[in-house]
Design an enzyme around this catalytic site. Structure first.
Site, PDB file in Angstrom:
ATOM      1  N   ASP A  70     -14.081 -45.019  12.814  1.00  0.00           N
ATOM      2  CA  ASP A  70     -14.670 -44.131  11.800  1.00  0.00           C
ATOM      3  C   ASP A  70     -13.685 -43.777  10.690  1.00  0.00           C
ATOM      4  O   ASP A  70     -14.071 -43.218   9.661  1.00  0.00           O
ATOM      5  CB  ASP A  70     -15.184 -42.842  12.467  1.00  0.00           C
ATOM      6  CG  ASP A  70     -16.396 -43.123  13.344  1.00  0.00           C
ATOM      7  OD1 ASP A  70     -17.048 -44.173  13.144  1.00  0.00           O
ATOM      8  OD2 ASP A  70     -16.686 -42.310  14.240  1.00  0.00           O
ATOM      9  N   LYS A 118     -17.671 -33.990  16.531  1.00  0.00           N
ATOM     10  CA  LYS A 118     -19.095 -34.359  16.516  1.00  0.00           C
ATOM     11  C   LYS A 118     -19.485 -35.064  17.819  1.00  0.00           C
ATOM     12  O   LYS A 118     -20.473 -34.722  18.446  1.00  0.00           O
ATOM     13  CB  LYS A 118     -19.325 -35.275  15.303  1.00  0.00           C
ATOM     14  CG  LYS A 118     -20.732 -35.745  15.093  1.00  0.00           C
ATOM     15  CD  LYS A 118     -20.934 -36.240  13.665  1.00  0.00           C
ATOM     16  CE  LYS A 118     -20.437 -37.641  13.417  1.00  0.00           C
ATOM     17  NZ  LYS A 118     -21.274 -38.695  14.009  1.00  0.00           N
ATOM     18  N   SER A 119     -18.679 -36.047  18.242  1.00  0.00           N
ATOM     19  CA  SER A 119     -19.022 -36.796  19.462  1.00  0.00           C
ATOM     20  C   SER A 119     -19.087 -35.878  20.677  1.00  0.00           C
ATOM     21  O   SER A 119     -19.993 -35.999  21.513  1.00  0.00           O
ATOM     22  CB  SER A 119     -17.951 -37.866  19.741  1.00  0.00           C
ATOM     23  OG  SER A 119     -18.010 -38.881  18.794  1.00  0.00           O
ATOM     24  N   ARG A 121     -20.124 -50.376   5.737  1.00  0.00           N
ATOM     25  CA  ARG A 121     -18.915 -49.716   5.221  1.00  0.00           C
ATOM     26  C   ARG A 121     -17.900 -50.685   4.626  1.00  0.00           C
ATOM     27  O   ARG A 121     -16.998 -50.241   3.915  1.00  0.00           O
ATOM     28  CB  ARG A 121     -18.264 -48.851   6.314  1.00  0.00           C
ATOM     29  CG  ARG A 121     -19.036 -47.583   6.561  1.00  0.00           C
ATOM     30  CD  ARG A 121     -18.343 -46.637   7.522  1.00  0.00           C
ATOM     31  NE  ARG A 121     -19.142 -45.430   7.676  1.00  0.00           N
ATOM     32  CZ  ARG A 121     -19.144 -44.647   8.753  1.00  0.00           C
ATOM     33  NH1 ARG A 121     -18.387 -44.948   9.783  1.00  0.00           N
ATOM     34  NH2 ARG A 121     -19.901 -43.562   8.782  1.00  0.00           N
TER      35      ARG A 121
HETATM   36  C1  S3P Z   1     -19.601 -42.506  18.515  1.00  0.00           C
HETATM   37  C2  S3P Z   1     -19.152 -43.764  18.714  1.00  0.00           C
HETATM   38  C3  S3P Z   1     -18.773 -44.671  17.638  1.00  0.00           C
HETATM   39  C4  S3P Z   1     -18.611 -43.963  16.307  1.00  0.00           C
HETATM   40  C5  S3P Z   1     -19.669 -42.946  16.061  1.00  0.00           C
HETATM   41  C6  S3P Z   1     -19.712 -41.924  17.185  1.00  0.00           C
HETATM   42  C7  S3P Z   1     -19.945 -41.681  19.698  1.00  0.00           C
HETATM   43  O1  S3P Z   1     -19.729 -45.678  17.554  1.00  0.00           O
HETATM   44  O2  S3P Z   1     -18.567 -44.880  15.238  1.00  0.00           O
HETATM   45  O3  S3P Z   1     -19.423 -42.262  14.837  1.00  0.00           O
HETATM   46  O4  S3P Z   1     -20.030 -40.454  19.583  1.00  0.00           O
HETATM   47  O5  S3P Z   1     -20.126 -42.269  20.774  1.00  0.00           O
HETATM   48  P1  S3P Z   1     -19.632 -46.972  18.498  1.00  0.00           P
HETATM   49  O6  S3P Z   1     -18.700 -46.655  19.605  1.00  0.00           O
HETATM   50  O7  S3P Z   1     -20.977 -47.262  18.980  1.00  0.00           O
HETATM   51  O8  S3P Z   1     -19.063 -48.032  17.594  1.00  0.00           O
END
Ligand code: S3P
Length: 425
Positions: A311, A22-23, A342
């Protein structure tokens, strides 16, 4: 949609391919939309969140086509156009926080909105540094909607109090279009997909320890195949470890070290997990995992590893109910700012199933090993990771459970249950 879950099968066995990260999917669309030329993104995520990002760039005038369901072709002239109306990030914090960094430095104004869950999540963490750069962002109590007036920004040298890839990426994306050198330093290293992909696309970006610096750059288009999401693989890893006699092979699992904290913890817990092969695609490691049922022992999770498994904490909590001894999770107060709180959500719902679990201000304490009884309804709190973690918990309950609003799973993993079904024997 209410989902009934029960252990109506013997064990988990077989091989699956983990769907796209996803990221990385978000970043591929965002960065390709800023590049000059035609980018091809193969194996783009089918989750709702990356779709929200894609739709926003369409509204910003970028020519985006989807062919064969998962290949995205982006023809960009490195110029965004004023959007006709507000830009909807849905449930996606990544969309809102990353895209703010780009919109803050445009020649036009824009409004970012989100759903009920996203509209409660803190945006001060990006509004503050962007304002220091000269951005004009109006909001009520630092929550969405964000009303952004486009400005010319100045570079900054910024220290974030928390490790956050979303904050880091927001500032880097603001810096990418700003004269001078912008630097961000975080207390611990958060996921570094932004740094890897921007470098790959030719940005003037350097990392040193926990600091990243960027100067104004043009991006070349990218041709990328997105690897699988270790955060999605986590549910299959967990289920195989706690359902007796299981053996599963998970192909195409992203193994970027800033994301593999769960694997490090599982090693300490005595899990039988092997990496069978490993390759690198566009700077991102990916490989095949073999996971077998294991007798797990407790562990302590705190400090620098937290951003590397943030996550995965809900599913690690499920695993900890099946590990011998007391598992302590601390320094994870950031979990209260995710799609749901959470900490409270996981503790409340796992307790209903019969877990011995207690909430602390910055984490939780779980005593194992306990049988989970089930025979109840559980809630998902607008949170895909709650839905998937409770599904795995339901697979080891003595009696059936009912998961309310299970459709939140579609945020990151629409094929979640289908893939589980292929492993049930
Ligand atoms: C993400 C970063 C994370 C993660 C999120 C996706 C990203 O958040 O929890 O699901 O894609 O950059 P943070 O790094 O802001 O905690």
């Amino acid at each position: 949609m209410q989902k009934k879950v029960s252990k109506n099968f013997k064990t988990l066995n077989g091989e699956i391919t983990i769907p796209a990260d996803k990221s990385i999917s978000h970043r591929a669309v965002i960065f390709a939309s800023l590049a000059d030329g035609i980018s091809t993104i193969r194996n783009f995520s089918d989750g709702q969140d990356p779709k929200s990002t894609l739709n926003i760039f369409r509204k910003l005038g970028v020519d985006i086509d989807i062919i064969n369901k998962s290949t995205v072709i982006i023809n960009s002239k490195s110029k965004l156009l004023p959007p006709p109306n507000s830009l909807d990030c849905g449930n996606s914090g990544t969309s809102m926080r990353l895209i703010s960094g780009i919109l803050a430095r445009q020649k036009f104004d824009s409004i970012l909105i989100g759903d009920q869950s996203l509209s409660k999540r803190p945006m001060k963490r990006i509004i503050e540094p962007l304002t220091l750069m000269g951005a004009d962002i109006q909001s009520k109590n630092n929550n969405a909607p964000l009303i952004i007036k486009g400005k010319t920004l100045q570079p900054i040298n910024y220290k974030t109090p928390k490790a956050s890839a979303q904050v880091k990426s927001c500032i880097l994306l603001a810096g990418l279009g700003t004269e001078g050198k912008t630097t961000i330093t975080e207390p611990y290293l958060s996921r570094n997909h932004t740094e890897i992909m921007l470098k790959y696309m030719g940005a003037d970006i350097q990392t040193e320890g926990n600091s990243v610096s960027i100067s104004k750059s043009k991006l070349s288009p990218i041709d990328i195949e997105i690897c699988g999401d270790i955060s999605s693989a986590a549910y299959f890893i967990a289920a195989a470890l706690i359902i007796p006699d299981s053996k599963v092979i998970l192909k195409n699992v992203g193994l970027n070290p800033t994301r593999t904290g769960m694997l490090d913890i599982l090693k300490q817990m005595g899990a039988d997990i092997k990496i069978l092969d490993e390759i690198e695609i566009c700077g991102e490691k990916t490989g095949t995992l073999e996971v077998k049922y294991s007798n797990l022992k407790c562990c302590e999770i705190s400090g620098e590893i937290i951003p590397r498994l943030i996550d995965e904490i809900p599913i690690i909590a499920v695993l900890a109910t099946q590990a011998q001894g007391q598992t302590i999770i601390k320094d994870a107060q950031e979990l209260r700012n995710k799609e749901s709180d959470r900490i409270t959500a996981v503790v409340t719902e796992l307790r209903k199933l019969g877990a011995d679990i207690e909430e602390t201000p910055d984490g939780m304490i779980i005593n194992g090993k306990t049988d989970l009884f089930g025979d109840c309804e559980v809630e998902t709190y607008h949170d895909h990771r709650l839905a998937m973690s409770l599904y795995v918990a339901g697979l080891i309950c003595k009696k059936e459970i009912l998961i309310n609003r299970f459709q939140w799973v579609n945020i990151s993993f629409p094929k979640f249950e289908k893939l589980f079904d292929t492993l049930k024997v």
